[in-house]
Enzyme design. Structure first.
Site, PDB file in Angstrom:
ATOM      1  N   HIS A 118       1.199  -1.169   0.010  1.00 45.39           N
ATOM      2  CA  HIS A 118      -0.062  -0.362  -0.091  1.00 45.39           C
ATOM      3  C   HIS A 118       0.410   0.769  -0.172  1.00 45.39           C
ATOM      4  CE1 HIS A 118       1.032  -0.001   3.824  1.00 45.39           C
ATOM      5  NE2 HIS A 118       0.520   1.121   4.442  1.00 45.39           N
ATOM      6  N   ASP A 161       0.425   4.950   2.389  1.00 47.07           N
ATOM      7  CA  ASP A 161      -0.189   5.008   3.166  1.00 47.07           C
ATOM      8  C   ASP A 161      -1.151   6.538   2.042  1.00 47.07           C
ATOM      9  OD1 ASP A 161       2.100   5.338   5.532  1.00 47.07           O
ATOM     10  OD2 ASP A 161       0.819   4.162   4.579  1.00 47.07           O
ATOM     11  N   HIS A 166       5.032   0.495   0.319  1.00 48.96           N
ATOM     12  CA  HIS A 166       5.683  -1.104   1.711  1.00 48.96           C
ATOM     13  C   HIS A 166       4.355  -1.661   1.244  1.00 48.96           C
ATOM     14  CE1 HIS A 166       3.620   3.048   3.046  1.00 48.96           C
ATOM     15  NE2 HIS A 166       3.505   2.213   4.514  1.00 48.96           N
ATOM     16  N   ARG A 188       6.730  -9.314  15.882  1.00 51.54           N
ATOM     17  CA  ARG A 188       7.475  -7.714  15.627  1.00 51.54           C
ATOM     18  C   ARG A 188       6.264  -6.281  15.986  1.00 51.54           C
ATOM     19  NH1 ARG A 188       6.824  -4.540  11.187  1.00 51.54           N
ATOM     20  NH2 ARG A 188       8.594  -2.846  10.617  1.00 51.54           N
TER      21      ARG A 188
HETATM   22  C1  LIG Z   1      -5.686   6.088   7.204  1.00 50.72           C
HETATM   23  C2  LIG Z   1      -5.330   4.895   7.956  1.00 50.72           C
HETATM   24  C3  LIG Z   1      -6.035   3.802   7.628  1.00 50.72           C
HETATM   25  C4  LIG Z   1      -4.852   2.806   7.402  1.00 50.72           C
HETATM   26  C5  LIG Z   1      -4.342   3.370   8.091  1.00 50.72           C
HETATM   27  C6  LIG Z   1      -4.333   5.285   8.381  1.00 50.72           C
HETATM   28  C7  LIG Z   1      -2.843   5.032   7.298  1.00 50.72           C
HETATM   29  C8  LIG Z   1      -2.206   3.689   6.382  1.00 50.72           C
HETATM   30  C9  LIG Z   1      -3.041   2.413   6.717  1.00 50.72           C
HETATM   31  C10 LIG Z   1      -3.136   1.349   5.949  1.00 50.72           C
HETATM   32  C11 LIG Z   1      -2.307   0.545   7.012  1.00 50.72           C
HETATM   33  C12 LIG Z   1      -2.973   0.809   4.736  1.00 50.72           C
HETATM   34  C13 LIG Z   1      -3.090  -0.353   4.348  1.00 50.72           C
HETATM   35  C14 LIG Z   1      -4.640  -0.987   4.393  1.00 50.72           C
HETATM   36  C15 LIG Z   1      -5.230  -1.065   5.925  1.00 50.72           C
HETATM   37  C16 LIG Z   1      -6.618  -1.256   5.988  1.00 50.72           C
HETATM   38  C17 LIG Z   1      -4.300  -1.597   7.313  1.00 50.72           C
HETATM   39  O1  LIG Z   1      -3.595  -3.013   6.762  1.00 50.72           O
HETATM   40  O2  LIG Z   1      -4.518  -1.647   8.276  1.00 50.72           O
HETATM   41  C18 LIG Z   1      -4.451   0.821   6.217  1.00 50.72           C
HETATM   42  C19 LIG Z   1      -5.224   1.125   7.617  1.00 50.72           C
HETATM   43  C20 LIG Z   1      -6.859   0.853   7.315  1.00 50.72           C
HETATM   44  O3  LIG Z   1      -7.347   1.928   6.846  1.00 50.72           O
HETATM   45  O4  LIG Z   1      -7.071   1.203   9.157  1.00 50.72           O
HETATM   46  O1  LIG Z   2       4.852  -1.771  10.148  1.00 53.22           O
HETATM   47  C1  LIG Z   2       5.594  -1.385   9.550  1.00 53.22           C
HETATM   48  O2  LIG Z   2       7.082  -1.168   9.568  1.00 53.22           O
HETATM   49  C2  LIG Z   2       4.743  -1.266   8.281  1.00 53.22           C
HETATM   50  C3  LIG Z   2       3.188  -0.505   8.844  1.00 53.22           C
HETATM   51  C4  LIG Z   2       2.448   0.610   7.768  1.00 53.22           C
HETATM   52  O3  LIG Z   2       2.751   0.724   6.885  1.00 53.22           O
HETATM   53  C5  LIG Z   2       1.715   1.282   7.972  1.00 53.22           C
HETATM   54  O4  LIG Z   2       0.618   0.949   9.725  1.00 53.22           O
HETATM   55  O5  LIG Z   2       0.952   1.666   7.066  1.00 53.22           O
HETATM   56 FE   LIG Z   3       2.017   1.912   5.403  1.00 56.49          FE
END
Ligand SMILES: C=C1C[C@]23C[C@H]1CC[C@H]2[C@]1(C)CCC[C@@](C)(C(=O)O)[C@H]1[C@@H]3C(=O)O
Ligand SMILES: O=C(O)CCC(=O)C(=O)O
Ligand SMILES: [Fe+2]
Length: 348
Positions: A217, A219, A273, A283
């Site tokens: 993704h 951010d 990333h 982790r």
């Molecule tokens: C505003 C946000 C949505 C998420 C947390 C923050 C910024 C990063 C986003 C996220 C981590 C991107 C990958 C998918 C996601 C669903 C996750 O894996 O948590 C995303 C977060 C979210 O929507 O909760």
């Molecule tokens: O845990 C990590 O190293 C990355 C997490 C991340 O990309 C996120 O929470 O948006």
């Molecule tokens: Fe991220």
């Protein structure tokens, strides 16, 4: 330390919007998923197995990023903050902060009920930070939601978020100077930020080659300041391949998000990333996501728009992009383009 931006990071979409839409669960009730059973299973539930083209490489080359010393901006001690994370690991405590459907704050595990497949192998705790000097939003959250036992936890994270906000504004000054729009331009834009703090907890996984802690993704936010503990897992996609970003105890990883990519009229690229897991050790990471307050309209400074570099994205506010990622689209590498299409369809 800034992760360099490379245009090549904006690569072919990982998900078509149709696939992304299928991945979002409807308004189903949250099913409790007992993550304590997970580490002992030799196989993992199919919802956590990612498609072949997205399965992780667990031994990528390391990306060597030149660290930038910003000591003058730091005031919090992430090590102390990271050590406190382990205390908040009682299930009953988690349920107090259970994240509700459609909301982005609170405790979430596995994201069952939110997504139907490609579930991230992690638990998260997310909460708001308001730069409004009269507010102690983080302290208040922990006290009101988690109770008296978390007063100390809340005050440490309040201080940590204040330090991250100050660091973010300093970085915004650097970015303004880099783009030639002046030191104050982006700093003023984010002065009253309403940001998101997220604690990521990745349990060991018996099949780390099939799962992902956090999927590929960019951010959707403006700037991310990430503190990794000393366990590798963060990977960044640069010039067509994945690289590991090795944890450095006295440094943060800072990356550009979609909102700042739009604010810079595409001159800075949000960074693709992901986070991989392992089969041995927990982790943890702390991610501070800088977001403009709700009244700010994300529109690039005039000096960044030209015939050679015309407008790339429509004007929007952060709450509308946040709602898009929480209710309509799972953030991936195409979020901003999908959001732009969604906005145009909604307004026509
Ligand atoms: C505003 C946000 C949505 C998420 C947390 C923050 C910024 C990063 C986003 C996220 C981590 C991107 C990958 C998918 C996601 C669903 C996750 O894996 O948590 C995303 C977060 C979210 O929507 O909760
Ligand atoms: O845990 C990590 O190293 C990355 C997490 C991340 O990309 C996120 O929470 O948006
Ligand atoms: Fe991220």
């Amino acid at each position: 330390m800034l992760v360099p931006h490379h245009p090549s990071m904006l690569i072919a979409p990982q998900n078509t919007s149709a696939e992304n839409h299928d991945n979002m669960e409807g308004q189903k009730q949250l099913h409790h998923f007992d993550e304590s059973l997970m580490p002992n299973q030799s196989n993992i539930p199919s919802q956590f197995i990612w498609p072949d083209h997205e399965k992780p490489c667990l031994t990528p080359p390391e990306l060597h990023i030149p660290p930038i010393d910003l000591k003058a901006f730091l005031s919090g001690d992430p090590q102390a903050v990271s050590a406190i994370c382990a205390e908040a690991n009682e299930l009953s405590q988690k349920q107090k902060a259970q994240r509700k459907i459609g909301e982005h704050c609170g405790y979430a595990n596995s994201f069952i009920g939110r997504f139907s497949s490609k579930l991230p192998w992690k638990e998260t705790l997310s909460f708001h930070y308001s730069a409004d000097k009269s507010s102690k939003s983080v302290e208040d959250y922990f006290l009101n939601v988690m109770g008296e036992d978390f007063r100390k936890f809340g005050s440490v994270f309040q201080e940590y978020c204040e330090a991250m906000s100050k660091l973010s504004l300093g970085i915004m000054e650097l970015l303004g100077m880099t783009l030639g729009v002046g030191r104050e331009c982006f700093r003023d834009f984010f002065e009253g930020n309403e940001s998101v703090m997220r604690l990521n907890y990745y349990p060991p996984c018996q099949k780390p080659e099939l799962a992902l802690g956090t999927g590929p993704h960019c951010d959707p936010t403006s700037l991310t300041i990430l503190h990794q503990d000393q366990v590798e897992g963060l990977q960044v996609f640069v010039d067509g391949r994945w690289y590991s970003v090795a944890p450095k105890e006295d440094a943060f990883v800072v990356n550009i998000g979609d909102t700042f990519m739009a604010l810079s009229n595409g001159l800075f690229k949000s960074c693709m990333h992901r986070a991989v897991v392992n089969n041995k050790i927990v982790r943890k990471s702390l991610a501070f996501f800088l977001c403009p307050n709700r009244d700010k309209v994300v529109t690039p400074p005039k000096d960044l728009i030209s015939n050679e570099n015309p407008r790339t994205y429509p004007d929007f506010t952060w709450p509308s992009l946040l709602e898009f990622t929480q209710k309509h689209y799972r953030s991936d590498t195409e979020t901003l383009d999908a959001f732009s299409r969604w906005l145009l369809e909604k307004n026509n």
